[in-house]
Structure formats: C-alpha cells, structure tokens
Design a protein around this motif. Structure first.
Motif, PDB file in Angstrom:
ATOM      1  N   UNK A 109       0.671  -1.151   0.123  1.00 58.36           N
ATOM      2  CA  UNK A 109      -0.016  -0.027   0.118  1.00 58.36           C
ATOM      3  C   UNK A 109       0.913   1.277   0.086  1.00 58.36           C
ATOM      4  N   UNK A 110       2.046   1.253   0.885  1.00 57.66           N
ATOM      5  CA  UNK A 110       2.708   2.357   0.825  1.00 57.66           C
ATOM      6  C   UNK A 110       3.745   2.590  -0.516  1.00 57.66           C
ATOM      7  N   UNK A 111       4.019   1.407  -1.140  1.00 55.46           N
ATOM      8  CA  UNK A 111       4.462   1.775  -2.465  1.00 55.46           C
ATOM      9  C   UNK A 111       3.533   2.292  -3.227  1.00 55.46           C
ATOM     10  N   UNK A 112       2.444   1.791  -3.456  1.00 57.68           N
ATOM     11  CA  UNK A 112       1.193   2.007  -4.290  1.00 57.68           C
ATOM     12  C   UNK A 112       1.021   3.554  -4.197  1.00 57.68           C
ATOM     13  N   UNK A 113       0.725   3.951  -2.852  1.00 55.50           N
ATOM     14  CA  UNK A 113       0.502   5.341  -2.913  1.00 55.50           C
ATOM     15  C   UNK A 113       1.463   6.259  -3.230  1.00 55.50           C
ATOM     16  N   UNK A 114       2.908   5.768  -3.297  1.00 48.55           N
ATOM     17  CA  UNK A 114       3.877   6.639  -3.931  1.00 48.55           C
ATOM     18  C   UNK A 114       3.725   7.014  -5.261  1.00 48.55           C
TER      19      UNK A 114
ATOM     20  N   UNK B 134      -3.892  -5.107  -4.635  1.00 44.22           N
ATOM     21  CA  UNK B 134      -3.545  -3.366  -4.611  1.00 44.22           C
ATOM     22  C   UNK B 134      -2.831  -3.133  -5.894  1.00 44.22           C
ATOM     23  N   UNK B 135      -2.202  -3.859  -6.572  1.00 43.38           N
ATOM     24  CA  UNK B 135      -1.554  -3.752  -7.887  1.00 43.38           C
ATOM     25  C   UNK B 135      -2.529  -3.180  -8.783  1.00 43.38           C
ATOM     26  N   UNK B 136      -3.739  -3.750  -9.066  1.00 43.71           N
ATOM     27  CA  UNK B 136      -4.635  -3.536 -10.001  1.00 43.71           C
ATOM     28  C   UNK B 136      -5.414  -1.938  -9.736  1.00 43.71           C
ATOM     29  N   UNK B 137      -5.575  -2.007  -8.465  1.00 44.53           N
ATOM     30  CA  UNK B 137      -6.059  -0.797  -7.859  1.00 44.53           C
ATOM     31  C   UNK B 137      -5.183   0.537  -8.309  1.00 44.53           C
ATOM     32  N   UNK B 138      -3.720   0.317  -7.790  1.00 42.32           N
ATOM     33  CA  UNK B 138      -2.926   1.314  -8.265  1.00 42.32           C
ATOM     34  C   UNK B 138      -2.904   1.730  -9.744  1.00 42.32           C
ATOM     35  N   UNK B 139      -3.281   0.717 -10.752  1.00 43.08           N
ATOM     36  CA  UNK B 139      -3.124   1.172 -12.182  1.00 43.08           C
ATOM     37  C   UNK B 139      -4.254   2.286 -12.316  1.00 43.08           C
ATOM     38  N   UNK B 140      -5.274   2.260 -11.617  1.00 44.17           N
ATOM     39  CA  UNK B 140      -6.349   2.843 -11.940  1.00 44.17           C
ATOM     40  C   UNK B 140      -6.245   4.273 -11.126  1.00 44.17           C
ATOM     41  N   UNK B 141      -5.478   4.144 -10.110  1.00 45.26           N
ATOM     42  CA  UNK B 141      -5.437   5.418  -9.206  1.00 45.26           C
ATOM     43  C   UNK B 141      -4.243   6.424 -10.035  1.00 45.26           C
ATOM     44  N   UNK B 142      -3.363   5.513 -10.300  1.00 45.08           N
ATOM     45  CA  UNK B 142      -2.221   6.289 -11.103  1.00 45.08           C
ATOM     46  C   UNK B 142      -2.599   6.807 -12.477  1.00 45.08           C
ATOM     47  N   UNK B 143      -3.389   6.163 -13.002  1.00 48.60           N
ATOM     48  CA  UNK B 143      -4.024   6.713 -14.496  1.00 48.60           C
ATOM     49  C   UNK B 143      -4.844   7.913 -14.353  1.00 48.60           C
ATOM     50  N   UNK B 144      -5.642   7.944 -13.032  1.00 48.66           N
ATOM     51  CA  UNK B 144      -6.764   9.071 -12.974  1.00 48.66           C
ATOM     52  C   UNK B 144      -6.322  10.201 -11.872  1.00 48.66           C
ATOM     53  N   UNK B 145      -5.324   9.520 -11.015  1.00 47.57           N
ATOM     54  CA  UNK B 145      -4.898  10.702  -9.772  1.00 47.57           C
ATOM     55  C   UNK B 145      -3.618  10.394  -9.712  1.00 47.57           C
ATOM     56  N   UNK B 146      -2.754  10.880 -10.653  1.00 49.07           N
ATOM     57  CA  UNK B 146      -1.328  11.010 -10.779  1.00 49.07           C
ATOM     58  C   UNK B 146      -0.868  11.703  -9.288  1.00 49.07           C
ATOM     59  N   UNK B 147       0.136  11.283  -8.882  1.00 47.48           N
ATOM     60  CA  UNK B 147       0.686  12.009  -7.663  1.00 47.48           C
ATOM     61  C   UNK B 147       1.493  13.387  -8.049  1.00 47.48           C
ATOM     62  N   UNK B 148       1.215  14.170  -7.253  1.00 41.91           N
ATOM     63  CA  UNK B 148       1.856  15.704  -7.512  1.00 41.91           C
ATOM     64  C   UNK B 148       2.673  16.104  -6.113  1.00 41.91           C
ATOM     65  N   UNK B 149       3.095  17.158  -6.305  1.00 48.72           N
ATOM     66  CA  UNK B 149       3.677  17.710  -5.165  1.00 48.72           C
ATOM     67  C   UNK B 149       3.006  17.964  -3.859  1.00 48.72           C
ATOM     68  N   UNK B 150       1.667  18.119  -4.119  1.00 46.38           N
ATOM     69  CA  UNK B 150       0.876  18.386  -2.914  1.00 46.38           C
ATOM     70  C   UNK B 150       0.388  17.093  -2.351  1.00 46.38           C
ATOM     71  N   UNK B 151       0.528  15.859  -2.995  1.00 43.46           N
ATOM     72  CA  UNK B 151      -0.020  14.718  -2.348  1.00 43.46           C
ATOM     73  C   UNK B 151       0.459  14.361  -1.215  1.00 43.46           C
TER      74      UNK B 151
END
Length: 165
Positions: free
Chosen positions: A33-38, A137-154
C-alpha cells in the motif's frame, strides 16, 4: 440465510485470519500500500474480517453491506480528491468487495472493480491470500495512477496498515 453460512461464520474466528494473514503477510500488504500510494494521489485501505457475528450475521448482512459500513467507519470516503478505495475481505464467505469514493468510481465503474474482486477471489480459492491482496492492490494502483497521478501536494491521508476485524 443458509445454515452453511451461519456455520462458516461461527467457525470463522481470529485464528483463521491469523493463518491466512500472519504478521509477515500483513507487513507485506502494508508495504504494498505504501509503495502504491507513492505513485498516485489516491488512498487505499485493506480490511480483512474473519466472520460476522451477532446481529449482522443473523440479519444476513451481505459482505457488500458490511464493506460499505466499514468504508464509512474508517472514513475512507473522507479524502481530498474523493479517491479513497477500500478492499474488504470477509474471510468466512471468501468474498472480496471493493468500495470506492465517487471521484475514482466515476472513472473506473462497477465492471472494473468487479474484475479485480474476481481475480483476488481466484487467488484466495487457491490459498494464496497475501499474493491475492497484493495483486489486487497492484490492479487498484493502475487505476489510481491513471486517474489521480501523484503531484507535489499529495499527502498520505489514511493509514496504510491493514485492519483486522
């Protein structure tokens, strides 16, 4: 309500959860989860519940209904971008439910989440609990990364540790 379901839940104690998810598995899931949210601005929670008891069981509460309750209790809906995702496993039913906030649900839809649940349930039927959760988690990560990419304010808005109920 079937007698088989009641029996599964009455026997679905904490030792069954510990067998499927020993401490090292829970630690690996937390790290996933930590790696995903990065890699995105979303938030993921994983909850495993051994069995329903008392009123929820005798009301014949479904895994989906219970997952929605847990989603609210853990405040997964309370994220800045409406992109919280709960992966919930009711072990006695071997049922995975993914409950998501409206921001990410509008982009993925029911079929996308159901495909992830089915993949995880197949892993669990084979006895691969940790692997099944991490693949989910990996599959959910693909969706989140595609639609909510990490930015400086994350920021990390929710704990990463799995919850055992």
């Amino acid at each position: 309500m079937s007698l088989k379901r009641i029996g599964n839940h009455l026997l679905g104690n904490r030792s069954r959860v510990r067998k499927a998810f020993p401490p090292q598995s829970l630690a690996a899931i937390e790290q996933a989860i930590k790696a995903s949210e990065a890699s995105h601005a979303g938030q993921i929670r994983f909850v495993v519940e051994g069995a329903l008891d008392g009123a929820p069981l005798f009301r014949n509460q479904s895994a989906r209904e219970r997952a929605i309750d847990v989603f609210a209790q853990l405040r997964v809906w309370d994220t800045a971008h409406n992109n919280g995702v709960l992966i919930y496993l009711l072990l006695a039913d071997r049922d995975v439910e993914i409950v998501v906030d409206r921001g990410i649900d509008a982009r993925v839809g029911k079929a996308g989440w159901e495909a992830i649940c089915q993949m995880m349930e197949a892993e669990f039927r084979a006895g691969h609990f940790e692997r099944g959760v991490i693949k989910g988690i990996d599959a959910v990560t693909q969706h989140l990364a595609a639609h909510f990419p990490r930015d400086a304010g994350s920021v990390n808005e929710l704990p990463d540790a799995p919850v055992v109920l």
